[in-house]
Motif scaffolding. Structure first.
Motif, mmCIF file in Angstrom:
data_model
loop_
_atom_site.group_PDB
_atom_site.id
_atom_site.type_symbol
_atom_site.label_atom_id
_atom_site.label_comp_id
_atom_site.label_asym_id
_atom_site.label_seq_id
_atom_site.Cartn_x
_atom_site.Cartn_y
_atom_site.Cartn_z
ATOM 1 N N ASP A 187 0.848 -1.240 0.005
ATOM 2 C CA ASP A 187 -0.138 0.052 0.010
ATOM 3 C C ASP A 187 0.909 1.277 0.095
ATOM 4 N N LEU A 188 1.955 1.097 0.823
ATOM 5 C CA LEU A 188 2.854 2.147 0.888
ATOM 6 C C LEU A 188 3.448 2.454 -0.528
ATOM 7 N N VAL A 189 3.921 1.659 -1.137
ATOM 8 C CA VAL A 189 4.613 1.755 -2.395
ATOM 9 C C VAL A 189 3.717 2.315 -3.546
ATOM 10 N N GLN A 190 2.376 1.721 -3.384
ATOM 11 C CA GLN A 190 1.316 2.400 -4.548
ATOM 12 C C GLN A 190 1.045 3.882 -3.913
ATOM 13 N N THR A 191 0.884 4.255 -2.697
ATOM 14 C CA THR A 191 0.853 5.566 -2.589
ATOM 15 C C THR A 191 1.885 6.486 -3.046
ATOM 16 N N GLU A 192 3.385 5.793 -2.773
ATOM 17 C CA GLU A 192 4.344 6.614 -3.237
ATOM 18 C C GLU A 192 4.373 6.935 -4.758
ATOM 19 N N PHE A 193 4.130 5.839 -5.558
ATOM 20 C CA PHE A 193 3.836 6.162 -6.779
ATOM 21 C C PHE A 193 2.706 7.157 -7.418
ATOM 22 N N ARG A 194 1.578 7.004 -6.535
ATOM 23 C CA ARG A 194 0.623 7.997 -6.957
ATOM 24 C C ARG A 194 1.365 9.365 -6.384
ATOM 25 N N LEU A 195 2.015 9.561 -5.388
ATOM 26 C CA LEU A 195 2.715 10.638 -5.211
ATOM 27 C C LEU A 195 3.619 11.324 -6.098
ATOM 28 N N ALA A 196 4.351 10.469 -6.631
ATOM 29 C CA ALA A 196 5.308 10.732 -7.526
ATOM 30 C C ALA A 196 4.384 11.170 -8.833
ATOM 31 N N ARG A 197 3.491 10.390 -9.327
ATOM 32 C CA ARG A 197 2.908 10.819 -10.601
ATOM 33 C C ARG A 197 2.135 12.209 -10.412
ATOM 34 N N ALA A 198 1.585 12.575 -9.152
ATOM 35 C CA ALA A 198 0.988 14.035 -9.082
ATOM 36 C C ALA A 198 2.217 15.062 -8.972
ATOM 37 N N GLU A 199 3.242 14.528 -8.538
ATOM 38 C CA GLU A 199 4.358 15.436 -8.170
ATOM 39 C C GLU A 199 4.993 15.959 -9.778
ATOM 40 N N VAL A 200 5.096 14.932 -10.491
ATOM 41 C CA VAL A 200 5.534 14.986 -11.687
ATOM 42 C C VAL A 200 4.680 15.777 -12.730
ATOM 43 N N SER A 201 3.236 15.523 -12.334
ATOM 44 C CA SER A 201 2.084 16.246 -13.193
ATOM 45 C C SER A 201 2.497 17.743 -13.031
ATOM 46 N N GLU A 202 2.373 18.077 -11.505
ATOM 47 C CA GLU A 202 2.352 19.270 -10.986
ATOM 48 C C GLU A 202 3.713 20.103 -11.662
ATOM 49 N N LYS A 203 4.718 19.314 -11.588
ATOM 50 C CA LYS A 203 5.988 20.143 -12.458
ATOM 51 C C LYS A 203 5.847 20.253 -13.805
ATOM 52 N N LEU A 204 5.101 19.398 -14.563
ATOM 53 C CA LEU A 204 5.204 19.523 -16.122
ATOM 54 C C LEU A 204 4.109 20.597 -16.261
ATOM 55 N N ALA A 205 3.008 20.573 -15.422
ATOM 56 C CA ALA A 205 2.019 21.757 -15.554
ATOM 57 C C ALA A 205 2.694 23.143 -15.543
ATOM 58 N N ALA A 206 3.586 23.217 -14.659
ATOM 59 C CA ALA A 206 4.447 24.758 -14.245
ATOM 60 C C ALA A 206 5.175 24.852 -15.481
ATOM 61 N N LEU A 207 5.663 23.795 -16.078
ATOM 62 C CA LEU A 207 6.723 23.787 -17.034
ATOM 63 C C LEU A 207 5.938 24.451 -18.498
ATOM 64 N N ARG A 208 4.838 23.838 -18.483
ATOM 65 C CA ARG A 208 4.038 24.065 -19.868
ATOM 66 C C ARG A 208 3.694 25.606 -19.741
ATOM 67 N N ILE A 209 3.067 25.921 -18.541
ATOM 68 C CA ILE A 209 2.722 27.463 -18.363
ATOM 69 C C ILE A 209 3.831 28.287 -18.628
ATOM 70 N N GLY A 210 5.169 27.959 -17.889
ATOM 71 C CA GLY A 210 6.303 28.840 -18.132
ATOM 72 C C GLY A 210 6.888 28.977 -19.650
ATOM 73 N N LEU A 211 6.733 27.787 -20.362
ATOM 74 C CA LEU A 211 6.961 27.879 -21.751
ATOM 75 C C LEU A 211 6.070 28.504 -22.514
ATOM 76 N N ALA A 212 4.820 28.537 -22.298
ATOM 77 C CA ALA A 212 3.875 29.271 -22.922
ATOM 78 C C ALA A 212 4.074 30.810 -22.793
ATOM 79 N N LEU A 213 4.404 31.027 -21.660
ATOM 80 C CA LEU A 213 4.715 32.660 -21.411
ATOM 81 C C LEU A 213 5.936 32.939 -22.151
ATOM 82 N N MET A 214 6.826 32.238 -22.180
ATOM 83 C CA MET A 214 8.219 32.491 -22.789
ATOM 84 C C MET A 214 7.898 32.610 -24.129
ATOM 85 N N ALA A 215 7.052 32.000 -24.666
ATOM 86 C CA ALA A 215 6.708 31.833 -26.287
ATOM 87 C C ALA A 215 6.093 33.271 -26.624
ATOM 88 N N ALA A 216 5.198 33.535 -25.683
ATOM 89 C CA ALA A 216 4.493 34.897 -25.853
ATOM 90 C C ALA A 216 5.233 35.983 -25.794
#
Length: 131
Positions: A23-52
């Motif tokens: 259960d702990l490993v599954q929770t950690e993988f969900r946390l990793a997925r959420a953290e990577v998604s969060e960082k990629l969303a911030a990266l996408r926003i930053g790249l869009a602003l830089m392009a504009a």
């Protein structure tokens, strides 16, 4: 006879520890997925602003370079020579900026630091629990 509570056996405790670890490993993988998604969303926003911003900067730079060519022509330089001087200077500056920016790119910022730290801590805890 007295009713004394039965203590769980070793097999029961080990099974529970393995189930909790899974259960702990599954929770950690969900946390990793959420953290990577969060960082990629911030990266996408930053790249869009830089392009504009880059679009507006390119337009402004074009106008500034045209103005510089006009100034050089007005001060007696031939139009082809003025264009070559301004274009050469812009190319050198652009190349320097590109190379400096390339050196500063840091792919390590996409690593899910919090999750890796948590996984390491959980791994140590599981080793201590099982042994």
């Amino acid at each position: 006879m007295l009713n004394t509570p039965r203590r769980p056996g070793v097999v029961t405790l080990f099974t529970a520890a393995v189930a909790q670890s899974a259960d702990l490993v599954q929770t950690e993988f969900r946390l990793a997925r959420a953290e990577v998604s969060e960082k990629l969303a911030a990266l996408r926003i930053g790249l869009a602003l830089m392009a504009a911003g880059a679009i507006f900067l390119i337009a402004a730079l074009g106008m500034l370079l045209q103005a510089l060519v006009s100034v050089l022509i007005a001060n007696g330089m031939s139009p082809p020579a003025a264009i070559l001087v301004v274009a050469g200077g812009a190319a050198v500056i652009g190349l320097v900026l590109f190379l400096v920016g390339q050196k500063r790119l840091n792919p390590e910022e996409l690593v899910p630091d919090r999750t890796l730290t948590s996984l390491s801590r959980d791994g140590r805890m599981m080793k201590e629990t099982v042994t």
